[in-house]
Design a protein around this motif. Structure first.
Motif, PDB file in Angstrom:
ATOM      1  N   PRO B  18       0.812  -1.221   0.000  1.00 15.00           N
ATOM      2  CA  PRO B  18       0.000   0.000   0.000  1.00 15.00           C
ATOM      3  C   PRO B  18       0.848   1.275   0.000  1.00 15.00           C
ATOM      4  N   SER B 476     -11.266  -0.243   6.410  1.00 13.01           N
ATOM      5  CA  SER B 476     -10.073   0.482   6.819  1.00 13.01           C
ATOM      6  C   SER B 476      -9.508  -0.211   8.040  1.00 13.01           C
ATOM      7  N   VAL B 478      -6.808   0.003  11.092  1.00 12.42           N
ATOM      8  CA  VAL B 478      -5.969   0.938  11.838  1.00 12.42           C
ATOM      9  C   VAL B 478      -5.043   0.136  12.733  1.00 12.42           C
ATOM     10  N   ARG B 507      -7.711  -1.338   3.485  1.00 12.13           N
ATOM     11  CA  ARG B 507      -6.807  -0.190   3.455  1.00 12.13           C
ATOM     12  C   ARG B 507      -6.171  -0.017   4.833  1.00 12.13           C
ATOM     13  N   THR B 509      -3.743   1.574   7.712  1.00 11.21           N
ATOM     14  CA  THR B 509      -3.130   2.849   8.079  1.00 11.21           C
ATOM     15  C   THR B 509      -2.408   2.688   9.409  1.00 11.21           C
TER      16      THR B 509
END
Lengths: 768, 768
Positions: B18, B476, B478, B507, B509
């Motif tokens: 990513p 998402s 985390v 995704r 992060t």
């Protein structure tokens, strides 16, 4: 005044806001502070015409200007689909949303975007705008809701047809939507009425007037991912709107909310974000755009001008028997005025057996309206509350008494259907009646006292909160709600209350779409209610895990007293056997076992690792808000200028989590209402050009214009929230225009039917 | 080579990382890229002496230099408490940690920080360093572990006493700690041995040599909150260390990890962060400090030089019966070498009934050592694996055969106590034996083939992961784990596998201490294992919530077939009745009911709101890693230069989540091991000054020095992890030094007992 109660340790106190230091020292990062390596500066070319067809756009000269990196027009946007998309909680037509961001074949208001430039600095970008050649076929504009509704009016959208009472028709018209709400039999009700008042009102276009202008910085990365930094009331709504306009999946768009310098509903819809994004993709570099104040006035969402008819009937004893209203709201260039909300609010403070409310959403050649604090309700209340005042006068009743007689309470039905749960309207009327302000006679010439009430339904919507527990017994709270009015504090306070720890031990952080689950906009007075609800639930999730761990630790053999003898026995401890109160976990089956919250957190690493609580909320128990305001004015008979002598705003706030911020919300709402009432309006010339698009010419109230605004917090807890929270931020803007109109009437004998009641308007009325 | 299997859809594939685009385009934000408004630049004054008492520091002239905003010394630090604190998973003495960051009364190595400056630019700060007057009383340095252990050695810490086998003694010494691990009866074992080999080895000080130097930007805000941006393997460990040194509660320190340009263990301990923080507090502005390469060499954690004695005994049939070792490791200026880990690893590839391992942690006047990839194990394996090679030779056995005969397997006991669960050491030996490389004879003069094995225990520690579900079916993720070797991908892949969605739909992060729960460092080969474990659990938490919602939706009346007739019946559906496989939820009690993952996410808003999954992990099922390497070399008899002809690294990787990254980790570990083996060392003069503190003089291998390094992934899934993950990043550095020593022996007939085996050393050996 609310203070910490025996019931609560944190709720009701007034601690310092977590973002305070950053904001007073200037460290807080606003959108305008964004700096990225290689960043370009964008500017938007806007239409000089209120209504025109775009015949051609030539960007060649602008592109050739040294320092210009790219120029875009609507041709660089994907073709937007003509369909409704669920963006946040509101369904929005994607094509119209996109066309507002960048004009397609027609410009529909002065200031409508037609092209944009990215250059190495803002001055070059500005210069390049002047080199873009746009050929227009100018069309006649329509600038007023009543003109726009006429059959012969120029049509903004040539293919738009009216939706009539929920049914699509094939009638081409500027009337996008005609809706109706009906309760009982209004015609029969009016036949039974002893007194009937029927009046018409006009309100002007007004702007939200937040200090910080719209801004957006976008980086469309080489891997196709789009990053946006912006000033917004809701990062997830920007994400969804930008994704729809740009034809991306939402997961390819990351939105980081910067600090926000005011929104009031005007920072929900996207304006610059898709433009900055497309500039970035074409230029291969990040692009920042910041609006000027002129752009704010000419191209971002004002609240609608409106025309409203109200008819109300009462029996001799003051009891209301029927009410009718017709609300005609300007949507601006695209459908979507808040007329529906106006319909829902106009008569809602009162229990009236027979009601009909018609709403018309009408497009005109002005910027698309946006939400503005209790959107649509202030216009409506100006009309209905002025008529209520006239009814009271005609019946010889005190204007608060007629409200007390007719006030809505639990079980009464709103015109739009719902039945009220426990509400506090009557409590606000009682508090106003008993307030020293109302008991003190107002004397002197040209002076008058007005009262008015207001309702706002508030909303729930969706929020996510995550609470991470630190070893030192403090917690980090992660949320997705933009903090406009102090919600970092009000949400942290609810988490602290639930967790039984001090407020200072909760560190709230507002993060973007990559860092937290879906969270709707800060708006609709929902944040302290719904995100606070999620914070409470996330706190319970933390406590639940702690109880599970303690049950495991305490489970097993323990010393028991048996027939006076200590002996060891195996005792099964389940999480239900672990209690928590006053910061201490105890074992219901063994008084000798207890641990404080901080003892548990200090031992987390040896009791299963870190603890994270999470909750998402979509609370249904929204509690409506009511306010009753009292204002004393003096009107200068020579100039028509209205001076406010005293103002008291009474409001049912449910439970004031942080009373200072509740008071601030009320004061802020009143100030804005005073602006609407006395000065603020968009002044247009016949070509549809706004002629007062600056803060010098668009007159907003300042501290010099106002006395101290006194607030009275009435607390009727909302049964639909664990801490009784109702939204508080919107309803305070609802009563002021009507309250001032009623006060001016008492001072002058003239009924006000237009806002703003600027000196010129009042003077004309005095000279009638 | 591992590929996606029928068992898994995502695990075993090789998707794009990513963070790839940001890293190849230069957009990734590293610590050096930090820019804050009003930011100052800091520089650190460092001791020119390896050992000296500070008599006085005069900062007046530096403070008077225009542009200098503040100068600090140890007097600006809080007095650090002499106590152990749990910082991350390791207990650290706060006083010594603080004294390493800023020298107190003594400097203990050349490069030890004595003062720091913050100025408007780096040049002024540099100039100001020259104006600070420090008066030193120079003391004799001690630069070698054996010298330091002598009774008459100069003492670094005059009050430090030795801990002897777990007991505090009152013996003042540079030996901080003497530990011992014992299994069986080594004396008896040696009596039974037919062959005994006893040898001594030395290894040099070596640096981690990450490309990006240490950096820290700090803002000590006016409200007392400290913000740190830094390049670190673990934001939470920086938070805890900085909080301890600065005397703050952890909750008052927010650490944001920037992208990291390599760490290898060297970016765990704080160096600059507390200095930048105190400069910021005094100056009232943010301060950034970046180290030069000289500072990196002279003041940040190298791996220890060591002296190791090894004695091993075997029966004629090759069966090992006893082993003894004494590991003397330089800790640098403060206690805390990785000698304990060396003791745990030195004999662990083998099942030996009688073992004793002694470890000595010894302070010397060099920078405090830091972790470096399998810390302590490479030194140890150099010694033990060379002795194993000599034993094989003496017994006339193939060096892999003696390892096959003695290799540890499930149920065997390590010298430090634990019993092995299912491990894959023997599988690596088998794979090496059967590999085409080993089967191909090596011919030609001055050439030799060496083999060696290695063990690293890996760690679990604590991680937190939150997964937020988007309406479009993407999520998402985390996390708090610094991504050094591709862990954004390897963790996202595990979440995708658990959720049954494509990798591209996750995704990930990496956020700082405000945004996620406690997460230990990326180190100990724990991240893909433990944070991946948490990602899996967070995924299960998401699925659990979806099943609950579907059970609620499906609960109730449904069409049922009854005796051939369709009829309606009430059927209770619980979450246990909802299954999930291949992206589809089904109802076990009604085949007609099913929803895909994306259908559920699209309807979340109408099914209870957003969904967020959370998990914290502290997994106990850590799986140890084993590697067996084969290397062919040619030694230039005129210069002593060793050329690597071929290299094959076989490793039990448990399950290769992303095989390319596993291969990359193995290749990276081998390259670094080759550097240790052939060139890298800190060269000191008699004053304790390092004379090769630059990348020109400190010789690290480049691509020109190496053939393609071939990897063989053996997959023996770790039963302690849902996807069988073992750590893979560290063990590949363990065998290379020994493998090369053994290869050089086969090429030259000379046993290597020192690393690096640089041309000079080898030539001397050849001339013996």
């Amino acid at each position: 005044m609310a203070e910490a109660t025996a019931e609560y340790k944190v709720i009701g106190t007034r601690p310092i806001r977590p973002d305070g230091a950053d904001k007073v020292t200037g460290r807080a990062v606003y959108g305008g502070d964004m700096r990225l390596t290689g960043m370009l500066h964008g500017k938007v070319l806007r239409s000089p015409h209120a209504h025109a067809r775009i015949k051609s756009i030539n960007t060649a000269k602008a592109e050739a200007l040294p320092g210009v990196k790219t120029v875009i027009t609507v041709k660089d946007f994907p073709v937007a689909e003509d369909r409704m998309a669920n963006l946040g909680e509101m369904a929005v037509n994607v094509k119209l949303l996109s066309n507002n961001v960048m004009a397609a074949d027609k410009v529909l208001y002065k200031g409508h975007a037609v092209a944009a430039v990215a250059a190495t600095n803002a001055h070059i970008a500005e210069e390049a705008l002047g080199l873009i050649e746009v050929e227009y076929e100018v069309l006649p504009p329509v600038l007023d809701v009543l003109d726009a509704m006429k059959d012969e009016a120029p049509l903004l959208h040539e293919t738009m047809t009216t939706t009539e009472l929920g049914q699509k028709t094939d009638k081409r018209s500027n009337i996008a939507n005609h809706m109706r709400f009906l309760l009982g039999d209004p015609a029969q009700g009016f036949r039974e009425a002893d007194v009937v008042i029927e009046r018409e009102f006009d309100t002007a276009t007004v702007h939200q007037g937040y200090i910080e202008p719209h801004n957006a910085t976008a980086l469309w990365n080489e891997d196709g991912h789009l990053y946006i930094w912006t000033s917004t009331q809701g990062a997830f709504v920007v994400q969804r709107q930008a994704a729809e306009i740009l034809g991306l999946p939402v997961s390819q768009v990351s939105v980081t909310p910067c600090e926000i310098g005011g929104g009031f509903g005007g920072k929900i819809s996207v304006y610059l974000e898709p433009v900055a994004a497309i500039l970035s993709r074409k230029a291969g570099r990040p692009v920042k755009i910041i609006m000027s104040r002129i752009e704010e006035f000419e191209a971002t969402g004002p609240t609608p001008a409106s025309h409203i008819k109200v008819k109300m009937g009462a029996k001799k004893d003051g009891r209301l028997v029927a009410a009718e209203a017709s609300l005609m709201y300007e949507a601006g260039a695209f459908p979507g005025s808040p007329v529906g909300a106006g319909c829902m609010c106009i008569f809602s403070p009162y229990a009236i057996p027979n009601m009909q409310v018609d709403g018309y959403d009408v497009v005109v050649n002005k910027p698309k309206t946006a939400a503005y604090r209790a959107p649509g309700a202030t216009n409506a209340a100006f009309a209905s509350e002025t008529v209520m005042d006239e009814l009271a006068e005609k019946l010889g009743m005190d204007p608060l008494e007629i409200r007390r007689l007719n006030g809505a309470k639990e079980g009464d039905r709103r015109v739009d259907g719902p039945t009220f749960p426990r509400i506090g309207y009557l409590e606000t009327v009682h508090a106003a009646l008993e307030h020293e302000h109302y008991a003190t006679p107002l004397t002197g010439p040209n002076r008058g006292r007005g009262v008015a009430s207001g309702f706002w339904f508030n909303v729930g919507f969706q929020s996510t909160v995550v609470i991470n527990v630190n070893a030192d017994g403090t917690v980090s709270l992660v949320e997705g709600s933009t903090d406009i009015g102090g919600t970092r504090a009000s949400i942290a306070m609810q988490a602290a209350e639930t967790l039984g720890i001090p407020y200072e031990d909760v560190r709230p952080t507002v993060v973007g779409t990559d860092g937290i689950g879906f969270t709707d906009v800060t708006g609709g007075s929902r944040t302290t209610f719904a995100t606070g609800y999620a914070a409470h639930e996330a706190g319970l999730d933390v406590l639940r895990q702690m109880k599970e761990r303690l049950a495991r630790r305490w489970d097993g053999e323990m010393e028991k007293e048996f027939e006076g003898q200590a002996e060891r026995a195996t005792v099964r401890i389940t999480p239900d056997d672990v209690t928590y109160a006053n910061g201490v976990f105890k074992c219901a089956k063994d008084a000798g076992k207890s641990m404080t919250f901080k003892e548990v957190t200090a031992q987390m690493a040896r009791m299963g690792g870190p603890i994270t609580g999470r909750a998402t909320s979509q609370p249904r128990g929204v509690g409506g808000a009511f306010a009753t305001h009292i204002v004393d004015v003096e009107v200068d008979p020579d100039t028509g200028k209205v001076t406010i002598l005293r103002y008291t705003a009474v409001q049912d706030v449910g439970r004031a989590i942080h009373p200072s911020y509740v008071e601030g919300q009320i004061q802020g709402g009143v100030v804005q209402g005073v602006g609407w009432a006395l000065n603020e309006e968009f002044v247009y010339n016949d070509n549809g050009n706004m002629v007062n698009s600056s803060f010098l010419d668009y007159r907003m109230p300042t501290t010099l214009d106002l006395p101290m605004l006194k607030t009275v917090l009435v607390e009727v807890p909302n049964p639909g929230h664990p801490y009784g929270v109702r939204g508080v931020g919107e309803v305070p803007i609802v009563p002021p225009v009507a309250a001032l109109a009623n006060a001016i009437y008492r001072a002058t004998g003239k009924r006000m039917t237009h806002s703003p009641m600027s000196p010129g308007y009042v003077l004309n009325k005095l000279m009638e």
